[in-house]
Write a protein that holds these residues in place. Structure first.
Motif, PDB file in Angstrom:
ATOM      1  N   GLU A 146     -31.968 -26.975 -20.791  1.00 18.49           N
ATOM      2  CA  GLU A 146     -30.894 -25.996 -20.834  1.00 18.49           C
ATOM      3  C   GLU A 146     -30.752 -25.295 -19.482  1.00 18.49           C
ATOM      4  OE1 GLU A 146     -33.300 -26.201 -22.979  1.00 18.49           O
ATOM      5  OE2 GLU A 146     -32.516 -26.358 -25.017  1.00 18.49           O
ATOM      6  N   LEU A 148     -30.951 -19.965 -20.847  1.00 20.34           N
ATOM      7  CA  LEU A 148     -31.703 -19.842 -22.094  1.00 20.34           C
ATOM      8  C   LEU A 148     -32.194 -18.417 -22.274  1.00 20.34           C
ATOM      9  CD1 LEU A 148     -34.982 -19.783 -21.145  1.00 20.34           C
ATOM     10  CD2 LEU A 148     -34.371 -22.124 -20.561  1.00 20.34           C
ATOM     11  N   THR A 149     -32.561 -18.074 -23.505  1.00 23.00           N
ATOM     12  CA  THR A 149     -33.213 -16.803 -23.811  1.00 23.00           C
ATOM     13  C   THR A 149     -34.528 -17.114 -24.515  1.00 23.00           C
ATOM     14  OG1 THR A 149     -32.045 -16.592 -25.918  1.00 23.00           O
ATOM     15  CG2 THR A 149     -31.046 -15.523 -23.998  1.00 23.00           C
ATOM     16  N   ASP A 204     -36.001 -15.629 -26.966  1.00 23.55           N
ATOM     17  CA  ASP A 204     -35.980 -15.577 -28.427  1.00 23.55           C
ATOM     18  C   ASP A 204     -35.546 -16.925 -29.000  1.00 23.55           C
ATOM     19  OD1 ASP A 204     -33.385 -14.830 -27.329  1.00 23.55           O
ATOM     20  OD2 ASP A 204     -32.755 -14.511 -29.395  1.00 23.55           O
ATOM     21  N   GLN A 205     -34.647 -17.630 -28.310  1.00 23.52           N
ATOM     22  CA  GLN A 205     -34.245 -18.958 -28.760  1.00 23.52           C
ATOM     23  C   GLN A 205     -35.410 -19.937 -28.690  1.00 23.52           C
ATOM     24  OE1 GLN A 205     -31.060 -19.592 -25.991  1.00 23.52           O
ATOM     25  NE2 GLN A 205     -29.474 -18.804 -27.375  1.00 23.52           N
ATOM     26  N   GLN A 229     -37.314 -21.886 -31.897  1.00 27.96           N
ATOM     27  CA  GLN A 229     -37.411 -23.341 -31.912  1.00 27.96           C
ATOM     28  C   GLN A 229     -38.837 -23.800 -32.184  1.00 27.96           C
ATOM     29  OE1 GLN A 229     -35.850 -24.675 -28.166  1.00 27.96           O
ATOM     30  NE2 GLN A 229     -33.753 -23.992 -28.610  1.00 27.96           N
ATOM     31  N   GLY A 234     -36.312 -14.324 -37.619  1.00 28.05           N
ATOM     32  CA  GLY A 234     -35.025 -14.176 -36.957  1.00 28.05           C
ATOM     33  C   GLY A 234     -34.410 -12.814 -37.189  1.00 28.05           C
ATOM     34  N   ASN A 246     -30.743 -13.491 -20.147  1.00 24.88           N
ATOM     35  CA  ASN A 246     -30.199 -14.836 -19.958  1.00 24.88           C
ATOM     36  C   ASN A 246     -30.843 -15.464 -18.720  1.00 24.88           C
ATOM     37  OD1 ASN A 246     -28.392 -14.887 -22.149  1.00 24.88           O
ATOM     38  ND2 ASN A 246     -26.859 -13.750 -20.985  1.00 24.88           N
TER      39      ASN A 246
END
Length: 259
Positions: free
Chosen positions: A112, A115-116, A118-119, A123, A147, A211
């Motif tokens: 990516e 990205l962050t 938390d994402q 995952q 979440g 970000n």
């Protein structure tokens, strides 16, 4: 090193600012049922599925906090990525009577562009839960509550400030942990934890939701699904851990409800 000696060795944790003493509530589970919620513990946030007893939540947060503080005394997550989490896992399993059902450790793949963290955490939580065979009901439930905890954290100023204070480091790095926890009808407690440790040349105040450009950082990922032996912890560790945290004065975990 024996468990008791290990506890004695790590109980003197350096103080953190604006931290209260832990609660000393010790009610039977049947008298202390609480709704779903979440709490900030250091550089981590844990969401709790509805129906967990207050005693179970206290045990989870106390043992998690102790393992985090013990790891902090031994390794910098930014200078020695991976080693910090190894100590955290060792304390959780060898001292706090959690059993790891699944563990994963890997570097982040730079696919990516933006990205962050938390994402990334969500995952690896998903992969860890399904690899551990938590089940069709348990895995989505833990992912959902984790979440929701992240979402609520982003909306609340006070707990977000506490989280950022503990997760960001001034010299090129940081750490963030997210977990989801549930207690079954027969008292079995499962905690799924995802952690990211990063190195970067940037200085930011909001590690989890910033970000990131993937070329600007080096990310190490870890995850575990722990199962808690609460009865064994209650017999041999609960009071020792609570006493150690209390002797650490302001180093004991601060609980900021974010639900």
């Amino acid at each position: 090193m024996k468990n008791d000696a290990f506890i004695q060795h790590v109980m003197n944790v350096p103080p953190l600012e604006s931290i209260r003493d832990a609660r000393s509530v010790d009610l039977p589970a049947s008298e202390a049922i609480v709704p779903a919620g979440a709490a900030v513990s250091g550089a981590g946030i844990i969401g709790f599925v509805e129906g967990m007893s207050q005693q179970a939540k206290d045990d989870v947060l106390d043992s998690y906090s102790y393992a985090t503080l013990a790891a902090d005394r031994r390794h910098s997550s930014t200078e020695e990525p991976g080693k910090w989490y190894q100590v955290f896992r060792e304390v959780m399993t060898r001292v706090m009577h959690w059993t790891s059902q699944d563990a994963a450790y890997s570097s982040y793949s730079r696919r990516e562009r933006v990205l962050t963290l938390d994402q990334i955490v969500m995952q690896i939580l998903a992969k860890s839960l399904y690899a551990a065979g938590v089940g069709a009901v348990g895995a989505p439930q833990l992912l959902e509550i984790a979440g929701a905890a992240v979402e609520k954290l982003s909306e609340k100023d006070e707990p977000l400030q506490l989280f950022n204070y503990n997760s960001t480091k001034p010299l090129g790095g940081g750490r963030a942990m997210v977990g989801g926890c549930r207690e079954s009808a027969d008292g079995v407690i499962v905690l799924a934890v995802g952690a990211v440790e990063l190195k970067t040349d940037l200085t930011v105040g909001n590690v989890l939701f910033f970000n990131w450009n993937s070329v600007s950082l080096d990310v190490q990922r870890n995850s575990d699904v722990f199962v808690f032996n609460q009865s064994l912890y209650a017999r041999s560790r609960r009071q020792k851990v609570r006493d150690a945290l209390e002797r650490s004065a302001d180093a004991v975990v601060e609980l900021y409800p974010i639900d």
